[in-house]
Design an enzyme around this catalytic site. Structure first.
Site, short mmCIF file in Angstrom:
data_model
loop_
_atom_site.label_atom_id
_atom_site.label_comp_id
_atom_site.label_asym_id
_atom_site.label_seq_id
_atom_site.Cartn_x
_atom_site.Cartn_y
_atom_site.Cartn_z
N ASP A 10 -3.36 -31.22 -17.10
CA ASP A 10 -2.04 -31.68 -16.64
C ASP A 10 -1.13 -30.48 -16.44
O ASP A 10 -0.25 -30.19 -17.26
CB ASP A 10 -1.42 -32.64 -17.67
CG ASP A 10 -2.17 -33.95 -17.76
OD1 ASP A 10 -2.84 -34.34 -16.79
OD2 ASP A 10 -2.11 -34.60 -18.83
N LYS A 32 -10.22 -33.72 -17.13
CA LYS A 32 -9.55 -34.84 -16.46
C LYS A 32 -8.50 -34.30 -15.50
O LYS A 32 -7.66 -33.48 -15.87
CB LYS A 32 -8.88 -35.75 -17.50
CG LYS A 32 -8.16 -36.94 -16.89
CD LYS A 32 -7.69 -37.91 -17.95
CE LYS A 32 -6.28 -37.71 -18.39
NZ LYS A 32 -5.25 -38.12 -17.44
N ASP A 59 -8.56 -39.34 -12.91
CA ASP A 59 -7.70 -40.39 -13.47
C ASP A 59 -6.67 -40.80 -12.41
O ASP A 59 -5.50 -40.47 -12.51
CB ASP A 59 -7.02 -39.83 -14.73
CG ASP A 59 -6.27 -40.90 -15.51
OD1 ASP A 59 -6.48 -42.09 -15.23
OD2 ASP A 59 -5.47 -40.52 -16.39
N LYS A 61 -6.16 -44.07 -11.33
CA LYS A 61 -5.59 -45.40 -11.62
C LYS A 61 -5.33 -46.20 -10.34
O LYS A 61 -4.20 -46.65 -10.09
CB LYS A 61 -4.29 -45.26 -12.42
CG LYS A 61 -4.49 -44.66 -13.82
CD LYS A 61 -3.21 -44.74 -14.63
CE LYS A 61 -3.37 -44.24 -16.05
NZ LYS A 61 -3.59 -42.79 -16.17
N ASP A 64 -4.68 -51.62 -5.70
CA ASP A 64 -4.30 -51.97 -4.33
C ASP A 64 -5.13 -53.18 -3.92
O ASP A 64 -5.88 -53.74 -4.74
CB ASP A 64 -4.56 -50.76 -3.41
CG ASP A 64 -3.58 -50.73 -2.23
OD1 ASP A 64 -3.35 -51.80 -1.62
OD2 ASP A 64 -3.08 -49.65 -1.91
N ILE A 65 -5.03 -53.59 -2.66
CA ILE A 65 -5.86 -54.71 -2.21
C ILE A 65 -7.32 -54.26 -2.24
O ILE A 65 -7.63 -53.06 -2.11
CB ILE A 65 -5.47 -55.18 -0.78
CG1 ILE A 65 -5.60 -54.04 0.24
CG2 ILE A 65 -4.06 -55.75 -0.78
CD1 ILE A 65 -5.50 -54.52 1.68
N THR A 68 -8.81 -51.72 0.28
CA THR A 68 -8.32 -50.35 0.14
C THR A 68 -8.94 -49.66 -1.08
O THR A 68 -9.32 -48.49 -1.02
CB THR A 68 -6.78 -50.35 0.04
OG1 THR A 68 -6.27 -50.96 1.23
CG2 THR A 68 -6.22 -48.95 -0.07
N THR A 115 -0.44 -47.88 -22.12
CA THR A 115 0.08 -47.83 -23.50
C THR A 115 1.60 -47.70 -23.53
O THR A 115 2.21 -47.83 -24.58
CB THR A 115 -0.55 -46.67 -24.29
OG1 THR A 115 -0.54 -45.50 -23.48
CG2 THR A 115 -1.97 -46.99 -24.71
N ARG A 206 -1.83 -31.93 -24.05
CA ARG A 206 -0.99 -30.82 -24.55
C ARG A 206 -1.47 -30.07 -25.79
O ARG A 206 -1.28 -28.85 -25.84
CB ARG A 206 0.45 -31.33 -24.73
CG ARG A 206 1.12 -31.51 -23.37
CD ARG A 206 2.31 -32.43 -23.43
NE ARG A 206 1.90 -33.81 -23.64
CZ ARG A 206 2.73 -34.85 -23.68
NH1 ARG A 206 4.02 -34.64 -23.52
NH2 ARG A 206 2.28 -36.07 -23.85
O1 C5P Z 1 -0.77 -34.33 -23.42
P1 C5P Z 1 -1.41 -35.60 -23.89
O2 C5P Z 1 -2.53 -35.37 -24.87
O3 C5P Z 1 -0.40 -36.62 -24.36
O4 C5P Z 1 -2.10 -36.17 -22.56
C1 C5P Z 1 -2.82 -37.36 -22.55
C2 C5P Z 1 -3.38 -37.60 -21.19
O5 C5P Z 1 -3.93 -38.90 -21.19
C3 C5P Z 1 -2.36 -37.55 -20.06
O6 C5P Z 1 -3.05 -37.07 -18.91
C4 C5P Z 1 -1.96 -38.99 -19.89
O7 C5P Z 1 -1.59 -39.30 -18.56
C5 C5P Z 1 -3.24 -39.71 -20.23
N1 C5P Z 1 -3.08 -41.08 -20.72
C6 C5P Z 1 -2.35 -41.43 -21.84
N2 C5P Z 1 -2.26 -42.73 -22.24
C7 C5P Z 1 -2.88 -43.66 -21.54
C8 C5P Z 1 -3.63 -43.33 -20.42
C9 C5P Z 1 -3.71 -42.01 -20.04
O8 C5P Z 1 -1.77 -40.58 -22.51
N3 C5P Z 1 -2.81 -44.91 -21.96
#
Ligand code: C5P
Length: 229
Positions: A10, A32, A59, A61, A64-65, A68, A115, A206
């Site tokens: 990220d 990812k 990732d 996500k 859509d229809i 697509t 979440t 992170r």
């Molecule tokens: O930095 P961190 O460990 O919080 O990143 C978690 C990763 O998992 C991010 O890319 C976030 O978009 C993804 N993610 C999440 N919770 C979800 C689905 C995906 O934190 N329910």
């Protein structure tokens, strides 16, 4: 090194993400790539990482229809990726399963309930059930639709595993080793607890990608995973 740990790349630019993957070489084998990098070359980076021997999780996500989603999934198969996320609604999952025809290696993972949503938000959107029930219902639908797995918090993972056994891969984000900051994740668990709850893979962002020494952070997480097994 196992592929249980998936590191979220990220970062705002592809060169920085590429450099991070380079620093993690030998400690991480699964990456990812999400929506932040998708519009600026994320797919190409995924192809590059794959050619370098890593596994890749797109990732994106999709939601859509069906026509697509099917066509978009077919496009994604060009990246020879390992995982692709779509929202876990039956028409969306069926379309993605259809679209990955050309690449049975690509596993389709359903995002059950984001979440960031709680019961009050689901009620506001018109759902008659709470998050827990919706997660379990969508996990069951994922199996029926031919999806390969789901994204689930550690709490949900334990329940999905208990109810559906090994019918689904469970990939768990929201992971924080005890030595790391929580950032904006509210319900966090340690790598060890996620593995004990039944996660097949954990997604960590992170605590690794913002660490002073990302490879050392990844190695510490790998050790914690190995000890929890
Ligand atoms: O930095 P961190 O460990 O919080 O990143 C978690 C990763 O998992 C991010 O890319 C976030 O978009 C993804 N993610 C999440 N919770 C979800 C689905 C995906 O934190 N329910």
């Amino acid at each position: 090194m196992t592929d249980t740990l998936i590191v979220a790349l990220d970062l705002p630019e592809v060169p920085a993400a590429r450099a991070l993957a380079g620093r993690l070489h030998g400690a991480v084998s699964f990456y990812k790539i999400g929506l932040q990098l998708l519009p600026i070359g994320g797919m190409d980076l995924a192809v590059e990482l794959k050619e370098g021997g890593a596994k890749t999780f797109l990732d994106f996500k999709f939601h859509d229809i069906p026509a697509t989603v099917e066509k978009a999934t077919r496009t994604v198969t060009r990246a020879r990726a390992d995982f692709l996320t779509v929202h876990a609604e039956p028409p969306v999952m069926r379309a993605a399963v259809q679209g990955r025809d050309g690449d049975p290696h690509l596993k389709i993972l359903g995002v059950t309930v984001l979440t960031s949503y709680d019961d009050a938000m689901l009620a506001e959107m018109g759902y008659a059930c709470g998050a827990r029930d919706l997660v379990l219902r969508r996990a069951e639908q994922a199996i029926k639709c031919g999806a390969d797995g789901v994204i689930a918090s550690a709490q949900e993972a334990a329940e999905i595993r208990k109810r559906f056994g090994n019918a689904l891969l469970i990939v768990t984000p929201g992971i924080r080793p005890v030595w790391s900051a929580k950032d904006d994740q509210s319900r966090v668990v340690t790598p060890a607890d996620a593995i004990r709850a039944g996660a097949d893979h954990i997604v960590v962002g992170r605590p690794v990608n913002a660490a002073a020494d990302p490879a050392a952070a990844a190695r510490a997480i790998n050790e914690e995973i190995a000890a929890a097994r």
